[in-house]
Design a protein around this motif. Structure first.
Motif, PDB file in Angstrom:
ATOM      1  N   GLN A 245       0.806  -1.214   0.000  1.00 48.74           N
ATOM      2  CA  GLN A 245       0.000   0.000   0.000  1.00 48.74           C
ATOM      3  C   GLN A 245       0.844   1.271   0.000  1.00 48.74           C
ATOM      4  N   MET A 246       2.161   1.127   0.021  1.00 57.93           N
ATOM      5  CA  MET A 246       3.051   2.278   0.133  1.00 57.93           C
ATOM      6  C   MET A 246       3.532   2.709  -1.246  1.00 57.93           C
ATOM      7  N   ARG A 247       3.550   4.012  -1.500  1.00 58.78           N
ATOM      8  CA  ARG A 247       4.107   4.570  -2.732  1.00 58.78           C
ATOM      9  C   ARG A 247       5.132   5.636  -2.362  1.00 58.78           C
ATOM     10  N   LEU A 248       6.289   5.571  -3.000  1.00 59.90           N
ATOM     11  CA  LEU A 248       7.348   6.547  -2.790  1.00 59.90           C
ATOM     12  C   LEU A 248       7.660   7.274  -4.096  1.00 59.90           C
ATOM     13  N   ILE A 249       8.127   8.506  -3.956  1.00 56.87           N
ATOM     14  CA  ILE A 249       8.567   9.321  -5.087  1.00 56.87           C
ATOM     15  C   ILE A 249      10.017   9.726  -4.838  1.00 56.87           C
ATOM     16  N   SER A 250      10.890   9.414  -5.779  1.00 64.04           N
ATOM     17  CA  SER A 250      12.291   9.813  -5.665  1.00 64.04           C
ATOM     18  C   SER A 250      12.610  10.845  -6.739  1.00 64.04           C
ATOM     19  N   VAL A 251      13.416  11.823  -6.369  1.00 64.52           N
ATOM     20  CA  VAL A 251      13.889  12.837  -7.304  1.00 64.52           C
ATOM     21  C   VAL A 251      15.401  12.931  -7.152  1.00 64.52           C
ATOM     22  N   VAL A 252      16.109  12.689  -8.232  1.00 66.19           N
ATOM     23  CA  VAL A 252      17.570  12.792  -8.251  1.00 66.19           C
ATOM     24  C   VAL A 252      17.935  13.757  -9.364  1.00 66.19           C
ATOM     25  N   MET A 253      18.654  14.824  -9.030  1.00 62.33           N
ATOM     26  CA  MET A 253      18.967  15.859 -10.016  1.00 62.33           C
ATOM     27  C   MET A 253      20.471  16.127 -10.065  1.00 62.33           C
ATOM     28  N   GLY A 254      20.980  16.252 -11.286  1.00 64.22           N
ATOM     29  CA  GLY A 254      22.368  16.669 -11.475  1.00 64.22           C
ATOM     30  C   GLY A 254      23.389  15.603 -11.198  1.00 64.22           C
ATOM     31  N   THR A 255      23.152  14.367 -11.667  1.00 58.03           N
ATOM     32  CA  THR A 255      24.172  13.328 -11.541  1.00 58.03           C
ATOM     33  C   THR A 255      25.085  13.383 -12.769  1.00 58.03           C
ATOM     34  N   PRO A 256      26.261  12.726 -12.699  1.00 53.83           N
ATOM     35  CA  PRO A 256      27.223  12.837 -13.808  1.00 53.83           C
ATOM     36  C   PRO A 256      26.950  11.894 -14.974  1.00 53.83           C
ATOM     37  N   SER A 257      26.019  10.924 -14.840  1.00 57.32           N
ATOM     38  CA  SER A 257      25.803   9.975 -15.932  1.00 57.32           C
ATOM     39  C   SER A 257      24.403   9.376 -15.848  1.00 57.32           C
ATOM     40  N   LYS A 258      23.997   8.742 -16.965  1.00 55.71           N
ATOM     41  CA  LYS A 258      22.710   8.044 -16.984  1.00 55.71           C
ATOM     42  C   LYS A 258      22.672   6.934 -15.946  1.00 55.71           C
ATOM     43  N   GLN A 259      23.739   6.172 -15.862  1.00 55.51           N
ATOM     44  CA  GLN A 259      23.771   5.046 -14.935  1.00 55.51           C
ATOM     45  C   GLN A 259      23.715   5.528 -13.495  1.00 55.51           C
ATOM     46  N   THR A 260      24.369   6.648 -13.198  1.00 57.97           N
ATOM     47  CA  THR A 260      24.370   7.158 -11.828  1.00 57.97           C
ATOM     48  C   THR A 260      22.971   7.568 -11.390  1.00 57.97           C
ATOM     49  N   ARG A 261      22.219   8.215 -12.295  1.00 62.08           N
ATOM     50  CA  ARG A 261      20.873   8.635 -11.894  1.00 62.08           C
ATOM     51  C   ARG A 261      19.972   7.428 -11.618  1.00 62.08           C
ATOM     52  N   VAL A 262      20.187   6.339 -12.372  1.00 64.24           N
ATOM     53  CA  VAL A 262      19.405   5.118 -12.137  1.00 64.24           C
ATOM     54  C   VAL A 262      19.786   4.482 -10.812  1.00 64.24           C
ATOM     55  N   GLU A 263      21.096   4.324 -10.558  1.00 67.96           N
ATOM     56  CA  GLU A 263      21.556   3.708  -9.325  1.00 67.96           C
ATOM     57  C   GLU A 263      21.153   4.538  -8.107  1.00 67.96           C
ATOM     58  N   ALA A 264      21.271   5.853  -8.211  1.00 66.62           N
ATOM     59  CA  ALA A 264      20.904   6.729  -7.093  1.00 66.62           C
ATOM     60  C   ALA A 264      19.410   6.617  -6.783  1.00 66.62           C
ATOM     61  N   SER A 265      18.588   6.599  -7.820  1.00 67.48           N
ATOM     62  CA  SER A 265      17.140   6.474  -7.617  1.00 67.48           C
ATOM     63  C   SER A 265      16.804   5.130  -6.994  1.00 67.48           C
ATOM     64  N   ARG A 266      17.448   4.080  -7.452  1.00 65.94           N
ATOM     65  CA  ARG A 266      17.216   2.742  -6.892  1.00 65.94           C
ATOM     66  C   ARG A 266      17.585   2.710  -5.411  1.00 65.94           C
ATOM     67  N   GLN A 267      18.702   3.325  -5.057  1.00 66.21           N
ATOM     68  CA  GLN A 267      19.126   3.331  -3.649  1.00 66.21           C
ATOM     69  C   GLN A 267      18.112   4.065  -2.771  1.00 66.21           C
ATOM     70  N   LEU A 268      17.633   5.205  -3.250  1.00 62.96           N
ATOM     71  CA  LEU A 268      16.650   5.953  -2.465  1.00 62.96           C
ATOM     72  C   LEU A 268      15.374   5.148  -2.243  1.00 62.96           C
ATOM     73  N   LEU A 269      14.841   4.571  -3.318  1.00 62.07           N
ATOM     74  CA  LEU A 269      13.586   3.828  -3.218  1.00 62.07           C
ATOM     75  C   LEU A 269      13.745   2.599  -2.327  1.00 62.07           C
ATOM     76  N   ASN A 270      14.821   1.861  -2.492  1.00 63.50           N
ATOM     77  CA  ASN A 270      15.048   0.683  -1.648  1.00 63.50           C
ATOM     78  C   ASN A 270      15.180   1.064  -0.182  1.00 63.50           C
ATOM     79  N   TYR A 271      15.877   2.160   0.079  1.00 61.58           N
ATOM     80  CA  TYR A 271      16.026   2.625   1.464  1.00 61.58           C
ATOM     81  C   TYR A 271      14.672   2.946   2.069  1.00 61.58           C
ATOM     82  N   GLY A 272      13.840   3.671   1.344  1.00 62.78           N
ATOM     83  CA  GLY A 272      12.536   4.045   1.873  1.00 62.78           C
ATOM     84  C   GLY A 272      11.648   2.852   2.151  1.00 62.78           C
ATOM     85  N   PHE A 273      11.579   1.911   1.215  1.00 65.33           N
ATOM     86  CA  PHE A 273      10.718   0.745   1.411  1.00 65.33           C
ATOM     87  C   PHE A 273      11.232  -0.166   2.522  1.00 65.33           C
TER      88      PHE A 273
END
Length: 394
Positions: A245-273
């Motif tokens: 029932q839980m929904r999270l929203i992650s916002v990651v801005m200004g990373t140095p690469s496409k892969q970094t923005r994906v990994e950073a977003s994944r880390q945030l979402l996993n941490y929250g859940f």
């Protein structure tokens, strides 16, 4: 010490350690980004943030607002998903070299639905301009709408200068403002949000894939989001995911690469859940309780909440949740439906996590002269004993 007692003590120690461990929350991840935020969708609680209020270039995250405005225009009936849009020279894809586009050309008649897919899935700058001109006549007129909506949504630190997000003087937003915008897209224009989960779209015989790579991540249930990139902004990603029932929203801005923005977003979402949970504390339109009302046509008034109430807290802390109700007593008629008559405060341990107003669920008019006279006398006697609580419990 006998063997049974030793086993009992060992078991108690393990249980105690397990309980203590369950309540320990590690520090949030540190990400290689100019700014980021993790928000719970239901409660709006910010779980993680760094430079969350810092002014940053939004790049194609701007298109979240473009899509929101079009969604509200569809909702109002001023356009529709099936409306045909004549593509102008201004929206021609060749005017956006080396940037994302849908590949429309002057003279094309494209439905709003297809342009929205071009905007959301292909991140087309040309689709953004075509939609802007369709809604407001000119892109500048549409930008004025975008900024008006930003203010009305509480995005006070955002300024748009175009419909697509390419860098220019004055354009800025914040991670927190982008989280608010995604929250409102999900809530206010759900038909628009559904498009963010589509993985591919074909236009002009060109198949393009959604740039939000988390849609293909089997470890998370990501069902929407938007990427952005310019040389000024860096690589950014807004995503939303659910777990139960839980929904999270992650916002990651200004990373140095496409892969970094994906990994950073994944880390945030996993941490929250992993370390937080969200509970529904109250249901809109339900009765919280019945309270005493004085000098009215009736003696009891149902009170409750205008909206659903949610709170987010560290996982495992739910058993420490407590609730305190305050009624602004004595309640004297007349009372109108929707009037604020009290509040409810929730705490986890000693920490206050949420306060929500209680409102009257119906209207009660003044009673007869005789009723008002009797209640005046009763209230006077009650006041002599300073028994405030009894004034609303009756």
């Amino acid at each position: 010490m006998n063997k049974s007692l030793s086993l009992l003590l060992a078991s108690m120690t393990l249980c105690s350690s397990a309980t203590a461990y369950a309540l320990v929350t590690p520090n949030p991840p540190t990400l290689n980004a100019k700014g980021y935020v993790l928000m719970d969708y239901q409660s709006g609680a910010i779980l993680v943030g760094k430079n969350q209020d810092g002014a940053l270039a939004p790049a194609s995250l701007t298109k979240l607002m473009t899509a929101y405005v079009v969604g509200k225009e569809i909702e109002s009936g001023r356009t529709s998903w099936d409306s045909k849009v004549a593509v102008s020279e201004n929206a021609w894809s060749v005017k956006f070299p080396d940037s994302s586009k849908m590949f429309i050309k002057p003279g094309d008649n494209v439905t709003v639905a297809d342009l929205m897919r071009g905007l959301i899935i292909q991140s087309g700058n040309d689709a953004a301009v075509a939609l802007a001109e369709h809604v407001a006549g000119t892109e500048s007129g549409f930008v004025a709408l975008m900024n008006q909506w930003a203010l009305s949504l509480g995005m006070s630190s955002t300024e748009f200068i175009n419909a697509h997000g390419l860098d220019g003087e004055g354009i800025h937003t914040t991670p927190q403002n982008m989280a608010i915008l995604m929250q409102r897209i999900i809530e206010d224009v759900p038909e628009v949000y559904e498009l963010y989960s589509e993985k591919r779209f074909v236009w002009a015989d060109i198949k393009q894939y959604n740039r939000n790579r988390l849609l293909w991540d089997n470890s998370l249930n990501v069902d929407g989001g938007k990427t952005g990139y310019t040389s000024e902004a860096g690589y950014s990603l807004v995503s939303s995911a659910t777990e139960g029932q839980m929904r999270l929203i992650s916002v990651v801005m200004g990373t140095p690469s496409k892969q970094t923005r994906v990994e950073a977003s994944r880390q945030l979402l996993n941490y929250g859940f992993r370390f937080y949970e969200t509970d529904q504390l109250a249901v809109a339109d339900s009765d919280e309780r019945s309270v005493r009302i004085w000098k009215g046509e009736g003696k009891n008034l149902s009170v409750g909440f205008e909206q659903d109430v949610y709170a987010t807290y560290v996982r495992g802390k739910g058993r420490e949740l407590s609730k305190e109700v305050e009624i602004y007593a004595p309640l004297i008629a007349p009372v109108k439906q929707g009037d604020i008559v009290g509040s409810v405060t929730w705490r986890v341990g000693v920490e206050e996590i949420m306060t929500e107003p209680l409102v009257a669920k119906s209207s009660i008019e003044q009673g007869s002269f005789f009723t008002r006279l009797i209640d005046t006398v009763v209230l006077w006697f009650k006041s002599l004993f300073s028994d405030t609580k009894s004034l609303w419990e009756g």
